[in-house]
Design a protein around this motif. Structure first.
Motif, PDB file in Angstrom:
ATOM      1  N   HIS A  12       0.801  -1.217   0.000  1.00 41.14           N
ATOM      2  CA  HIS A  12       0.000   0.000   0.000  1.00 41.14           C
ATOM      3  C   HIS A  12       0.841   1.277   0.000  1.00 41.14           C
ATOM      4  O   HIS A  12       0.302   2.375   0.033  1.00 41.14           O
ATOM      5  CB  HIS A  12      -0.938   0.017   1.209  1.00 41.14           C
ATOM      6  N   SER A  55      -0.183   3.916  -2.436  1.00 38.93           N
ATOM      7  CA  SER A  55      -1.608   4.257  -2.475  1.00 38.93           C
ATOM      8  C   SER A  55      -1.882   5.495  -1.622  1.00 38.93           C
ATOM      9  O   SER A  55      -0.986   6.075  -1.048  1.00 38.93           O
ATOM     10  CB  SER A  55      -2.436   3.072  -1.964  1.00 38.93           C
ATOM     11  N   ASP A  56      -3.135   5.872  -1.556  1.00 40.68           N
ATOM     12  CA  ASP A  56      -3.537   7.030  -0.757  1.00 40.68           C
ATOM     13  C   ASP A  56      -3.982   6.637   0.645  1.00 40.68           C
ATOM     14  O   ASP A  56      -4.590   7.427   1.349  1.00 40.68           O
ATOM     15  CB  ASP A  56      -4.681   7.772  -1.457  1.00 40.68           C
ATOM     16  N   ILE A  57      -3.669   5.435   1.076  1.00 37.66           N
ATOM     17  CA  ILE A  57      -4.066   4.965   2.400  1.00 37.66           C
ATOM     18  C   ILE A  57      -3.189   5.627   3.455  1.00 37.66           C
ATOM     19  O   ILE A  57      -1.986   5.768   3.294  1.00 37.66           O
ATOM     20  CB  ILE A  57      -3.936   3.436   2.493  1.00 37.66           C
ATOM     21  N   THR A  58      -3.816   6.060   4.538  1.00 39.48           N
ATOM     22  CA  THR A  58      -3.081   6.623   5.669  1.00 39.48           C
ATOM     23  C   THR A  58      -3.484   5.876   6.935  1.00 39.48           C
ATOM     24  O   THR A  58      -4.481   5.159   6.961  1.00 39.48           O
ATOM     25  CB  THR A  58      -3.382   8.129   5.841  1.00 39.48           C
ATOM     26  N   PHE A  59      -2.710   6.055   7.969  1.00 41.60           N
ATOM     27  CA  PHE A  59      -2.923   5.366   9.229  1.00 41.60           C
ATOM     28  C   PHE A  59      -2.879   6.377  10.363  1.00 41.60           C
ATOM     29  O   PHE A  59      -2.050   7.277  10.363  1.00 41.60           O
ATOM     30  CB  PHE A  59      -1.831   4.307   9.429  1.00 41.60           C
ATOM     31  N   ASN A  60      -3.749   6.224  11.340  1.00 38.71           N
ATOM     32  CA  ASN A  60      -3.769   7.115  12.499  1.00 38.71           C
ATOM     33  C   ASN A  60      -3.173   6.413  13.704  1.00 38.71           C
ATOM     34  O   ASN A  60      -3.421   5.231  13.926  1.00 38.71           O
ATOM     35  CB  ASN A  60      -5.195   7.558  12.830  1.00 38.71           C
ATOM     36  N   THR A 110      -1.568  11.436  11.643  1.00 36.32           N
ATOM     37  CA  THR A 110      -1.769  10.560  10.495  1.00 36.32           C
ATOM     38  C   THR A 110      -0.421  10.190   9.912  1.00 36.32           C
ATOM     39  O   THR A 110       0.419  11.062   9.672  1.00 36.32           O
ATOM     40  CB  THR A 110      -2.634  11.259   9.432  1.00 36.32           C
ATOM     41  N   THR A 135       1.728   8.169   6.846  1.00 37.07           N
ATOM     42  CA  THR A 135       1.704   7.576   5.508  1.00 37.07           C
ATOM     43  C   THR A 135       2.166   6.127   5.635  1.00 37.07           C
ATOM     44  O   THR A 135       2.718   5.731   6.678  1.00 37.07           O
ATOM     45  CB  THR A 135       2.663   8.325   4.567  1.00 37.07           C
ATOM     46  N   PRO A 136       1.990   5.310   4.606  1.00 39.73           N
ATOM     47  CA  PRO A 136       2.500   3.941   4.685  1.00 39.73           C
ATOM     48  C   PRO A 136       4.006   3.893   4.982  1.00 39.73           C
ATOM     49  O   PRO A 136       4.457   3.056   5.768  1.00 39.73           O
ATOM     50  CB  PRO A 136       2.176   3.358   3.309  1.00 39.73           C
TER      51      PRO A 136
END
Length: 122
Positions: A18, A21-26, A39, A41-42
């Motif tokens: 990922h 991709s535009d997926i982020t994680f908190n 937030t 980023t991968p």
């Protein structure tokens, strides 16, 4: 920010897939009034698994040491002036307590308290 984590090989594979991709994680870290959510980023999440403080530093554009020093200073930017006894003034800089984020704390280093504005009085 000093905790250490380790991700399983499966988790690392998911993160790497990922990464573009535009997926982020908190996630969150300690702050003056409790937890501060940020937030990641991968790529930052991948760093987080081995060094959470370095990942948080990346979020704020600071060094790992700056983020840890911000916490160790009790979220206060201390006056840069020396007292007449040669010790560093213990007062916060103007607007330097509390300092909400490590990047703002770094920007306040080298400034003066209201007592020592511009370093003219001791």
């Amino acid at each position: 920010m000093t905790q250490q984590s380790s991700a399983s090989p499966q988790a690392m594979g998911v993160i790497q897939r990922h990464a573009n991709s535009d997926i982020t994680f908190n996630t969150s870290h300690d702050g003056l009034a409790g937890k501060i959510t940020v937030t990641l980023t991968p790529g930052q999440l991948e760093v987080f698994w081995s060094d959470p403080a370095a990942a948080f530093a990346s979020v704020y554009g600071n060094t790992r040491g700056d983020c840890l020093a911000w916490q160790a200073a009790g979220y206060m930017a201390q006056c840069a002036e020396l007292t007449t006894k040669g010790r560093q003034c213990r007062n916060p800089v103007h607007g330097g307590y509390p300092v909400a984020t490590p990047d703002r704390w770094v920007a306040m280093r080298g400034k003066y308290s209201l007592i020592h504005q511009e370093g003219v009085s001791k």
